[in-house]
Design a protein around this motif. Sequence first.
Motif: not given
Length: 297
Positions: A19-22, A62-67
Amino acid sequence: MGKSKSSAATPSVISDFKEISKMRLSLSVVFSSLAGYLLGVDTVDFQTLILLAFGGYFMVGASNAFNQIIEKDLDALMSRTQNRPIPSGRMSVNTAFVIASIFTLLGIMVLYSINKQTAMFGAISIFLYTCVYTPLKTKTPLAVFVGAIPGAIPFMLGWVAATNDFGIEPGTLFALQFFWQFPHFWAIGWFLYDDYKKAGFFMLPTGKQDRGTAVQTIMYTIWTMLVSIIPVFGFTGKLQLSIAAAVIVFGLGVWMLYYAVRLFKLMTVKAARQLMIVSVSYISLLQIVYVLDKFIR
């Protein structure tokens, strides 16, 4: 008793990581970059293909987790996102930040091992998604325009990974995926309008589920269709398309346009959801046709 507890916890840790990395979104992005790579190479190097798949996955993850770290308070307001790992309290911000940072480093290192330009575009996409697109989502519908840039990079990234060169060919692939994202994003923004409203997200071009938004969705679908057949005319360098493939690609575009027009006619959440599903199928099928055409010709 203890054993059943640990086995129950394991899927939740795995599902939280997904989920965190979609994961599903990340895999679709990897698919795009691999398609771009196959279009760019003369002979397929499987080592590069694998590096690109992992590098691309890390980059999007990474982008999804930061988001999700930045939007944790807003995610808690929306029913679609309130069960995500951070707002639900199953994962701390620190843990998510460590995952995001490791993914960023791994992503850029893996892409750098292919070539410098690939790593540079990977880094640009993480920066734009995290530092520009995410904060703009609550400010202006122009966020979609900014978000379409990192979203369009993967298809192009594959070509750059294959050739170590940025020219007309990856530029065309970028333009195609860039224009496609508007009908795709706006369809999502339409059927999730009420949920987005709770968090103050402005995703639709007019800010409302109105005719103006529907007309722009049609316009950008037409732009996507036009860009998709440019390679058949022979002025996009090594990126070429046979007449048969161009007809198929254009037909796919007509299919998506039908659903965009349908949204304009019906103005319903259901019509928007159908357009979103068709748009995802469209881009995947288009990439498959492009790749098959190259290897069959």
